[in-house]
Design a protein around this motif. Structure first.
Motif, short mmCIF file in Angstrom:
data_model
loop_
_atom_site.label_atom_id
_atom_site.label_comp_id
_atom_site.label_asym_id
_atom_site.label_seq_id
_atom_site.Cartn_x
_atom_site.Cartn_y
_atom_site.Cartn_z
N VAL A 1 0.83 -1.21 0.00
CA VAL A 1 0.00 0.00 0.00
C VAL A 1 0.86 1.26 0.00
CG1 VAL A 1 -1.63 1.35 1.37
CG2 VAL A 1 -1.99 -1.11 1.07
N LEU A 2 1.85 1.30 0.88
CA LEU A 2 2.65 2.51 1.02
C LEU A 2 3.56 2.75 -0.19
CD1 LEU A 2 3.57 2.39 4.80
CD2 LEU A 2 1.87 3.81 3.67
N ARG A 3 3.91 1.70 -0.89
CA ARG A 3 4.72 1.87 -2.10
C ARG A 3 3.98 2.70 -3.14
NH1 ARG A 3 7.55 -3.36 -4.71
NH2 ARG A 3 9.28 -2.76 -3.36
N TYR A 4 2.66 2.66 -3.13
CA TYR A 4 1.87 3.39 -4.12
C TYR A 4 1.00 4.47 -3.49
CZ TYR A 4 3.69 -0.26 -7.01
OH TYR A 4 4.57 -1.09 -7.67
N THR A 5 1.43 4.97 -2.32
CA THR A 5 0.76 6.08 -1.65
C THR A 5 1.69 7.28 -1.64
OG1 THR A 5 -0.41 4.53 -0.20
CG2 THR A 5 -0.36 6.82 0.48
N GLN A 6 1.15 8.46 -1.93
CA GLN A 6 1.99 9.65 -1.97
C GLN A 6 2.59 9.91 -0.59
OE1 GLN A 6 0.64 12.99 -4.71
NE2 GLN A 6 -1.32 12.04 -4.25
N SER A 7 3.89 10.15 -0.55
CA SER A 7 4.62 10.43 0.69
C SER A 7 4.38 11.88 1.12
CB SER A 7 6.11 10.20 0.45
OG SER A 7 6.85 10.35 1.62
N ASN A 8 4.49 12.13 2.43
CA ASN A 8 4.63 11.19 3.53
C ASN A 8 3.36 10.36 3.67
OD1 ASN A 8 7.25 11.80 4.65
ND2 ASN A 8 6.41 13.75 5.34
N SER A 9 3.51 9.14 4.19
CA SER A 9 2.35 8.27 4.27
C SER A 9 2.48 7.31 5.44
CB SER A 9 2.17 7.50 2.96
OG SER A 9 3.34 6.80 2.61
N VAL A 10 1.32 6.97 6.00
CA VAL A 10 1.22 6.03 7.12
C VAL A 10 0.01 5.14 6.87
CG1 VAL A 10 0.70 5.81 9.58
CG2 VAL A 10 2.32 7.54 8.82
N CYS A 11 0.12 3.87 7.20
CA CYS A 11 -0.96 2.93 6.94
C CYS A 11 -1.16 2.03 8.15
CB CYS A 11 -0.60 2.09 5.71
SG CYS A 11 -1.76 0.78 5.33
N TYR A 12 -2.40 1.90 8.58
CA TYR A 12 -2.78 0.96 9.63
C TYR A 12 -3.48 -0.24 8.97
CZ TYR A 12 -2.07 4.55 13.27
OH TYR A 12 -1.54 5.49 14.12
N VAL A 13 -3.04 -1.45 9.32
CA VAL A 13 -3.58 -2.66 8.71
C VAL A 13 -4.02 -3.63 9.80
CG1 VAL A 13 -3.13 -4.55 7.09
CG2 VAL A 13 -1.99 -2.36 6.78
N ARG A 14 -5.13 -4.32 9.56
CA ARG A 14 -5.62 -5.31 10.52
C ARG A 14 -6.36 -6.40 9.76
NH1 ARG A 14 -10.21 -6.64 13.55
NH2 ARG A 14 -9.77 -7.28 15.71
N ASP A 15 -5.99 -7.65 9.99
CA ASP A 15 -6.67 -8.80 9.39
C ASP A 15 -6.79 -8.70 7.87
OD1 ASP A 15 -6.95 -9.88 11.89
OD2 ASP A 15 -9.04 -9.25 12.17
N GLY A 16 -5.71 -8.27 7.22
CA GLY A 16 -5.69 -8.25 5.76
C GLY A 16 -6.46 -7.11 5.14
N MET A 17 -6.67 -6.02 5.87
CA MET A 17 -7.36 -4.86 5.31
C MET A 17 -6.84 -3.59 5.97
SD MET A 17 -11.08 -5.54 7.10
CE MET A 17 -11.82 -4.01 6.58
#
Length: 308
Positions: A215-231
């Motif tokens: 996800v973060l590889r294709y999100t404009q920086s700066n970027s943060v991602c929270y993930v839980r149970d495959g989503m």
């Protein structure tokens, strides 16, 4: 490939052309894309292809303005998500579940998104959802015909070439200057997670981290991602401060949990209220419940956790 316009409607756009003559990574099946539509499609396809390959599972992403609003792997659709989108979660196919889980990270932003999915599509996937277009590696018989009626015939359908290999270097021109760099081709595999201070990661945590990296590889920086149970539950994209990115993504996570609170689920609406308006009200209601605190996400019962 003809484009309708550039980043903004008043900007004309030259036809899109492949870097290597005749070697297209995608095929236009229906509609006419804009500049942003094509960027969303190309980045979305790369994200779901890499996420799917790294996990061996079907993947989907909801793209909006050159960053994902959400992304997910196929999995169970809980009753809150099913209720919010007006579907039967227990009868949903795997690919449809991945896309609905992706949209549920930020259903307000996903309105009118560009869908990207890792496997061939049937018409069930986008039933009842407002979406501008889709990219997939194939379409089952009759699907394109049914999708082409969406948006009064302006719905975009692109088919990705699974065998396409991009050039090792990529370039961008800005204000008369051409910038060239090596393409980021680091494979997403569990080996990337071996060097950590916490010891061996649980299998589920490693899977979530790999999805987050895609996800973060294709999100404009700066970027943060929270993930839980495959989503993804929250993505903060394109902020000048990493702190603001974290707060933005964290606030979306809080709202994801609060949409599951009985008070938000019990919100009453006047007859005739459109589904998207109901979704927005539930999202806004959860947002008001969050306030501006920096706290842990509530648990499934809606009880607030301790501040972190």
């Amino acid at each position: 490939m003809e484009l309708r316009y550039g980043i903004n409607p008043h900007q004309t756009a030259a036809p899109a052309a492949p870097v290597s003559p005749g070697k297209w990574p995608v095929r236009l099946v229906h509609g006419t894309p804009s500049y942003i539509n094509l960027l969303d499609a190309l980045n979305g396809w790369q994200l779901v292809r890499e996420a799917s390959r790294s996990q061996g599972r079907l993947a989907a992403a909801s793209f909006k303005h050159v960053s994902p609003a959400g992304a997910a792997l196929a999995g169970p659709v809980d009753e809150v998500t099913a209720e919010l989108h007006g579907v039967a979660g227990d009868t949903m196919g795997a690919l449809a579940s991945a896309y609905l889980r992706a949209r549920d990270a930020d259903p307000k932003s996903s309105y009118g998104d560009f869908a990207a999915v890792s496997h061939p599509v049937d018409a069930e996937l986008l039933t009842g959802l407002v979406c501008d277009g889709i990219i997939a590696p194939g379409y089952e018989a009759g699907t394109v015909g049914r999708l082409s009626w969406k948006k009064n015939g302006r719905f975009l359908v692109l088919e990705a070439d699974e065998a396409f290999t991009p050039p090792p270097r990529e370039a961008r021109e800005v204000f008369g200057v051409r910038l060239t760099q090596e393409r980021d081709q680091e494979p997403l595999s569990p080996a990337l997670l071996d060097d950590n201070l916490g010891g061996v990661l649980p299998e589920a945590a490693a899977a979530d981290l790999l999805l987050g990296l895609a996800v973060l590889r294709y999100t404009q920086s700066n970027s943060v991602c929270y993930v839980r149970d495959g989503m993804t539950l929250g993505i903060g994209a394109g902020q000048q401060s990493r702190v603001d990115c974290t707060r933005l993504a964290g606030a979306k996570v809080d709202r994801w949990w609060l949409r599951r609170h009985q008070a938000v689920r019990a919100l009453a609406f006047r007859p005739g209220t459109r589904r998207q308006e109901r979704q927005n009200r539930r999202v806004d209601g959860a947002k008001q419940g969050c306030g501006h605190r920096t706290t842990s996400a509530p648990d499934r019962a809606g009880n607030s956790g301790e501040s972190r």
